[in-house]
Write a protein that holds these residues in place. Structure first.
Motif, PDB file in Angstrom:
ATOM      1  N   UNK A  15       0.803  -1.218   0.000  1.00 19.02           N
ATOM      2  CA  UNK A  15       0.000   0.000   0.000  1.00 19.02           C
ATOM      3  C   UNK A  15       0.839   1.273   0.000  1.00 19.02           C
ATOM      4  N   UNK A  16       2.139   1.151   0.311  1.00 18.00           N
ATOM      5  CA  UNK A  16       3.012   2.331   0.370  1.00 18.00           C
ATOM      6  C   UNK A  16       3.730   2.613  -0.938  1.00 18.00           C
ATOM      7  N   UNK A  17       3.556   1.778  -1.934  1.00 16.97           N
ATOM      8  CA  UNK A  17       4.278   1.971  -3.196  1.00 16.97           C
ATOM      9  C   UNK A  17       3.997   3.329  -3.841  1.00 16.97           C
ATOM     10  N   UNK A  18       2.749   3.823  -3.861  1.00 17.52           N
ATOM     11  CA  UNK A  18       2.552   5.165  -4.433  1.00 17.52           C
ATOM     12  C   UNK A  18       3.335   6.246  -3.696  1.00 17.52           C
ATOM     13  N   UNK A  19       3.490   6.104  -2.393  1.00 17.14           N
ATOM     14  CA  UNK A  19       4.291   7.076  -1.640  1.00 17.14           C
ATOM     15  C   UNK A  19       5.759   6.999  -2.045  1.00 17.14           C
ATOM     16  N   UNK A  20       6.244   5.783  -2.307  1.00 18.02           N
ATOM     17  CA  UNK A  20       7.632   5.644  -2.734  1.00 18.02           C
ATOM     18  C   UNK A  20       7.882   6.284  -4.100  1.00 18.02           C
ATOM     19  N   UNK A  21       6.823   6.436  -4.893  1.00 17.29           N
ATOM     20  CA  UNK A  21       6.960   7.037  -6.215  1.00 17.29           C
ATOM     21  C   UNK A  21       6.834   8.558  -6.197  1.00 17.29           C
ATOM     22  N   UNK A  22       6.474   9.142  -5.078  1.00 21.83           N
ATOM     23  CA  UNK A  22       6.329  10.597  -5.026  1.00 21.83           C
ATOM     24  C   UNK A  22       7.602  11.339  -5.451  1.00 21.83           C
ATOM     25  N   UNK A  23       8.802  10.893  -5.046  1.00 16.57           N
ATOM     26  CA  UNK A  23       9.997  11.615  -5.513  1.00 16.57           C
ATOM     27  C   UNK A  23      10.266  11.471  -7.007  1.00 16.57           C
ATOM     28  N   UNK A  24       9.595  10.531  -7.682  1.00 11.92           N
ATOM     29  CA  UNK A  24       9.841  10.287  -9.111  1.00 11.92           C
ATOM     30  C   UNK A  24       9.049  11.276  -9.965  1.00 11.92           C
TER      31      UNK A  24
END
Length: 375
Positions: free
Chosen positions: A321-330
């Motif tokens: 569920x945290x994968x979208x948060x990990x993509x925020x810097x991208x």
């Protein structure tokens, strides 16, 4: 006019739209929180990982939680720069750790938006840069940019490091990449970009490059590596200690095997909305990366930085569920969409922005008050 003031003047419309997007999102969240009897400040400053960061800031490292099933959560999984800054702010200002964390995140989010604008402007022009910054502030998980989390800080360092690379400021790029590496585990992405740019410069010049290129490349991974080695020394396993800590959180890099198993099980039966949203956003991230490479054709550092972030997100297991948060810097992933919107009719762009804003403003209250999963 000094260069920094001129760049800020050019970025002002984008920063204004970004601030309006985030303030509106926070207002909607606050209204919902008051409606359900929750404190908006507590939701932003003391949710999930925020508690770990403020705990480290107040007491240092050393907290470990043991859960049934073998899950061992140690605070050594969290990189030190953000809690160190929180501690510094509380030592200077009469505020709590949560308030200090919010102040840092809000300032970092603004700095990140400025850096994103400059990178996008250099690559695609001013209109696309303005839309890129606005889209970044309206992503479904953009509420994290208003929370006591590390994504705003890491993105700020990474965006400005990319801009330094694009403008051939090697020492700045290396130093900012080192700070990004001290902020988050996936901060290694910008160090990889600096190393790739240095390798390309060496190849083109047949090894005859100025000393700042060597210095920037040497400094870039220093922050990330120093913390990994410190944790390894503390755990008695210099090279594997940090990864053992992450494994205790059930977080590891397995080239996507764990994520595929999770998706298979999720599709077989009922699931929560947050998991479905994570799947859609992660798949969209992969598609946008392909479009970025094929359509936009950005310089190598941008491709490497974005590609490493996508690879870490897709190839990692645990906390799906945290994968979208990990993509925020991208943020370069948004360049193809922003470019298409600037070329489209105004009505179509308005429809997309309005729909994205509605989703973003509604998803934040869901994620922080209704969802039964980590953000």
């Amino acid at each position: 006019m000094p260069r920094w003031r001129a760049s800020l003047h050019r970025a002002a419309p984008a920063l204004g739209l970004f601030a309006a997007a985030r303030l509106t999102g926070m207002l909607v969240l606050a209204l919902w929180a008051w409606h359900v009897g929750r404190s908006p400040r507590a939701l932003l400053a003391r949710s999930w990982d925020s508690l770990w960061y403020t705990g480290i800031a107040a007491n240092g490292y050393g907290r470990t939680l043991f859960w049934p099933g073998g899950v061992v959560q140690s605070d050594l999984a969290f990189f030190p720069l953000y809690p160190g800054l929180v501690r510094a702010v509380t030592a200077v200002l009469p505020v709590t750790g949560g308030t200090a964390g919010l102040l840092l995140s809000w300032l970092a989010a603004g700095a990140a938006a400025w850096g994103i604008y400059l990178v996008a402007e250099r690559l695609c022009g001013r209109p696309t840069a303005v839309v890129t910054v606005l889209l970044w502030g309206l992503l479904p998980h953009s509420v994290v940019l208003s929370m006591a989390y590390t994504e705003p800080l890491m993105t700020a360092f990474a965006a400005w490091a990319l801009y330094a690379l694009l403008t051939r400021r090697w020492l700045w790029a290396g130093g900012l990449a080192a700070l990004a590496g001290l902020s988050r585990p996936n901060g290694i992405a910008i160090a990889a970009a600096v190393l790739a740019a240095a390798a390309l410069a060496l190849w083109r010049a047949r090894g005859r490059v100025a000393w700042p290129v060597w210095a920037g490349a040497a400094v870039a991974p220093a922050g990330w590596l120093s913390y990994l080695l410190w944790v390894g020394a503390r755990r008695g396993d210099l090279l594997g200690g940090y990864f053992a800590v992450q494994d205790g959180w059930t977080s590891r890099f397995d080239f996507g095997r764990g994520a595929l198993i999770f998706v298979r099980d999720m599709l077989r039966g009922p699931t929560q909305f947050g998991f479905a949203m994570a799947l859609v956003i992660t798949a969209a991230g992969v598609l946008l990366f392909a479009l970025l490479v094929v359509v936009e054709r950005p310089p190598l550092p941008v491709v490497v930085y974005t590609g490493v972030l996508v690879l870490i997100t897709v190839g990692g297991s645990g906390f799906f569920e945290s994968k979208p948060r990990f993509l925020l810097p991208a943020f370069p992933l948004l360049l193809p969409l922003a470019g298409a919107m600037t070329r489209a009719r105004p009505g179509a762009a308005i429809v997309v922005i309005t729909g994205l804003a509605g989703l973003s403003f509604c998803y934040a209250p869901y994620a922080l008050t209704l969802a039964r999963m980590a953000l």
